[in-house]
Design a protein around this motif. Structure first.
Motif, PDB file in Angstrom:
ATOM      1  N   PRO A  94     -83.120  27.475 -17.116  1.00  0.00           N
ATOM      2  CA  PRO A  94     -82.779  27.106 -16.269  1.00  0.00           C
ATOM      3  C   PRO A  94     -82.960  28.878 -16.410  1.00  0.00           C
ATOM      4  O   PRO A  94     -81.660  29.401 -16.219  1.00  0.00           O
ATOM      5  N   HIS A  95     -84.010  29.406 -16.117  1.00  0.00           N
ATOM      6  CA  HIS A  95     -83.696  31.459 -16.459  1.00  0.00           C
ATOM      7  C   HIS A  95     -82.891  32.106 -15.087  1.00  0.00           C
ATOM      8  O   HIS A  95     -82.499  32.854 -14.612  1.00  0.00           O
ATOM      9  N   ASP A  96     -82.385  31.046 -13.408  1.00  0.00           N
ATOM     10  CA  ASP A  96     -81.834  32.024 -12.509  1.00  0.00           C
ATOM     11  C   ASP A  96     -80.458  30.809 -12.550  1.00  0.00           C
ATOM     12  O   ASP A  96     -79.696  30.375 -11.537  1.00  0.00           O
ATOM     13  N   LEU A  97     -79.612  30.329 -13.499  1.00  0.00           N
ATOM     14  CA  LEU A  97     -78.674  29.487 -13.724  1.00  0.00           C
ATOM     15  C   LEU A  97     -77.295  30.337 -13.182  1.00  0.00           C
ATOM     16  O   LEU A  97     -77.052  30.105 -12.688  1.00  0.00           O
ATOM     17  N   HIS A  98     -77.843  31.969 -13.380  1.00  0.00           N
ATOM     18  CA  HIS A  98     -76.493  32.431 -13.119  1.00  0.00           C
ATOM     19  C   HIS A  98     -76.616  33.397 -11.045  1.00  0.00           C
ATOM     20  O   HIS A  98     -75.708  33.442 -10.964  1.00  0.00           O
ATOM     21  N   GLU A  99     -77.719  32.396 -11.008  1.00  0.00           N
ATOM     22  CA  GLU A  99     -77.633  32.311  -9.174  1.00  0.00           C
ATOM     23  C   GLU A  99     -76.853  31.355  -8.834  1.00  0.00           C
ATOM     24  O   GLU A  99     -77.680  31.095  -7.667  1.00  0.00           O
ATOM     25  N   TRP A 100     -77.231  29.961  -9.282  1.00  0.00           N
ATOM     26  CA  TRP A 100     -76.852  28.449  -9.091  1.00  0.00           C
ATOM     27  C   TRP A 100     -75.426  28.680  -8.531  1.00  0.00           C
ATOM     28  O   TRP A 100     -74.423  29.772  -9.260  1.00  0.00           O
ATOM     29  N   ASP A 101     -74.921  27.464  -7.797  1.00  0.00           N
ATOM     30  CA  ASP A 101     -73.608  27.376  -7.553  1.00  0.00           C
ATOM     31  C   ASP A 101     -73.306  27.010  -8.158  1.00  0.00           C
ATOM     32  O   ASP A 101     -73.468  26.073  -9.431  1.00  0.00           O
ATOM     33  N   VAL A 102     -71.353  26.637  -8.322  1.00  0.00           N
ATOM     34  CA  VAL A 102     -70.316  25.975  -8.840  1.00  0.00           C
ATOM     35  C   VAL A 102     -71.119  24.256  -9.447  1.00  0.00           C
ATOM     36  O   VAL A 102     -71.317  23.572 -10.325  1.00  0.00           O
ATOM     37  N   ALA A 103     -71.737  23.698  -7.645  1.00  0.00           N
ATOM     38  CA  ALA A 103     -72.055  22.532  -7.758  1.00  0.00           C
ATOM     39  C   ALA A 103     -72.697  22.330  -8.104  1.00  0.00           C
ATOM     40  O   ALA A 103     -73.456  20.949  -8.834  1.00  0.00           O
ATOM     41  N   ASP A 104     -73.556  23.147  -8.263  1.00  0.00           N
ATOM     42  CA  ASP A 104     -74.963  22.719  -8.730  1.00  0.00           C
ATOM     43  C   ASP A 104     -75.412  22.499 -10.173  1.00  0.00           C
ATOM     44  O   ASP A 104     -76.143  22.460 -11.500  1.00  0.00           O
ATOM     45  N   VAL A 105     -74.235  23.566 -11.026  1.00  0.00           N
ATOM     46  CA  VAL A 105     -74.661  23.801 -12.473  1.00  0.00           C
ATOM     47  C   VAL A 105     -73.562  22.603 -12.857  1.00  0.00           C
ATOM     48  O   VAL A 105     -73.960  21.868 -13.219  1.00  0.00           O
ATOM     49  N   GLN A 128     -73.632  19.794 -11.293  1.00  0.00           N
ATOM     50  CA  GLN A 128     -74.067  18.477 -11.136  1.00  0.00           C
ATOM     51  C   GLN A 128     -76.110  18.782 -12.307  1.00  0.00           C
ATOM     52  O   GLN A 128     -75.853  17.707 -13.508  1.00  0.00           O
ATOM     53  N   TRP A 129     -76.012  20.044 -12.596  1.00  0.00           N
ATOM     54  CA  TRP A 129     -76.755  19.929 -13.984  1.00  0.00           C
ATOM     55  C   TRP A 129     -76.668  19.291 -15.336  1.00  0.00           C
ATOM     56  O   TRP A 129     -77.058  18.806 -16.074  1.00  0.00           O
ATOM     57  N   LEU A 130     -75.139  20.428 -15.464  1.00  0.00           N
ATOM     58  CA  LEU A 130     -74.516  19.720 -16.753  1.00  0.00           C
ATOM     59  C   LEU A 130     -74.383  17.966 -16.853  1.00  0.00           C
ATOM     60  O   LEU A 130     -74.384  17.663 -18.200  1.00  0.00           O
ATOM     61  N   ALA A 131     -73.959  17.218 -15.942  1.00  0.00           N
ATOM     62  CA  ALA A 131     -73.988  16.615 -15.797  1.00  0.00           C
ATOM     63  C   ALA A 131     -75.226  15.886 -15.806  1.00  0.00           C
ATOM     64  O   ALA A 131     -74.635  14.377 -16.641  1.00  0.00           O
ATOM     65  N   CYS A 132     -75.596  15.955 -15.730  1.00  0.00           N
ATOM     66  CA  CYS A 132     -77.383  14.942 -15.464  1.00  0.00           C
ATOM     67  C   CYS A 132     -78.088  15.297 -17.235  1.00  0.00           C
ATOM     68  O   CYS A 132     -78.262  14.215 -17.853  1.00  0.00           O
ATOM     69  N   LEU A 133     -77.676  16.044 -18.082  1.00  0.00           N
ATOM     70  CA  LEU A 133     -77.486  16.604 -19.515  1.00  0.00           C
ATOM     71  C   LEU A 133     -76.544  15.698 -20.434  1.00  0.00           C
ATOM     72  O   LEU A 133     -77.279  15.246 -20.909  1.00  0.00           O
ATOM     73  N   ALA A 134     -75.618  15.265 -20.275  1.00  0.00           N
ATOM     74  CA  ALA A 134     -74.902  14.769 -20.672  1.00  0.00           C
ATOM     75  C   ALA A 134     -75.251  13.236 -20.356  1.00  0.00           C
ATOM     76  O   ALA A 134     -74.848  12.230 -21.164  1.00  0.00           O
ATOM     77  N   ASP A 135     -74.873  13.150 -19.438  1.00  0.00           N
ATOM     78  CA  ASP A 135     -75.582  11.689 -19.252  1.00  0.00           C
ATOM     79  C   ASP A 135     -76.978  11.201 -19.458  1.00  0.00           C
ATOM     80  O   ASP A 135     -77.831   9.949 -20.544  1.00  0.00           O
ATOM     81  N   ASP A 136     -78.250  12.243 -20.091  1.00  0.00           N
ATOM     82  CA  ASP A 136     -79.392  11.978 -20.477  1.00  0.00           C
ATOM     83  C   ASP A 136     -79.218  11.815 -23.023  1.00  0.00           C
ATOM     84  O   ASP A 136     -78.851  11.822 -22.624  1.00  0.00           O
TER      85      ASP A 136
END
Length: 54
Positions: A5-16, A18-26
């Motif tokens: 995501p181009h705005d990853l630097h603006e995400w809070d820690v919990a969203d980051v 969650q995104w990494l967890a979704c990737l790891a489960d894919d």
């Protein structure tokens, strides 16, 4: 291939996390892609800039 995501630097820690967890489960995400995503997160956190910035 995953998209960082181009705005990853603006995400809070919990969203980051969650995104990494979704990737790891894919099942379609390779270990290399997951490592790339984690590096992008680290760069965004360290620089406060978009992980896609040069």
């Amino acid at each position: 291939m995953i998209r960082i995501p181009h705005d990853l630097h603006e995400w809070d820690v919990a969203d980051v996390q969650q995104w990494l967890a979704c990737l790891a489960d894919d099942p379609d995400v390779t270990d290399r892609e997951l490592a790339f995503a984690r590096q992008a997160v680290a760069r965004a956190a360290a620089t406060g800039q978009s992980p896609n910035a040069n």
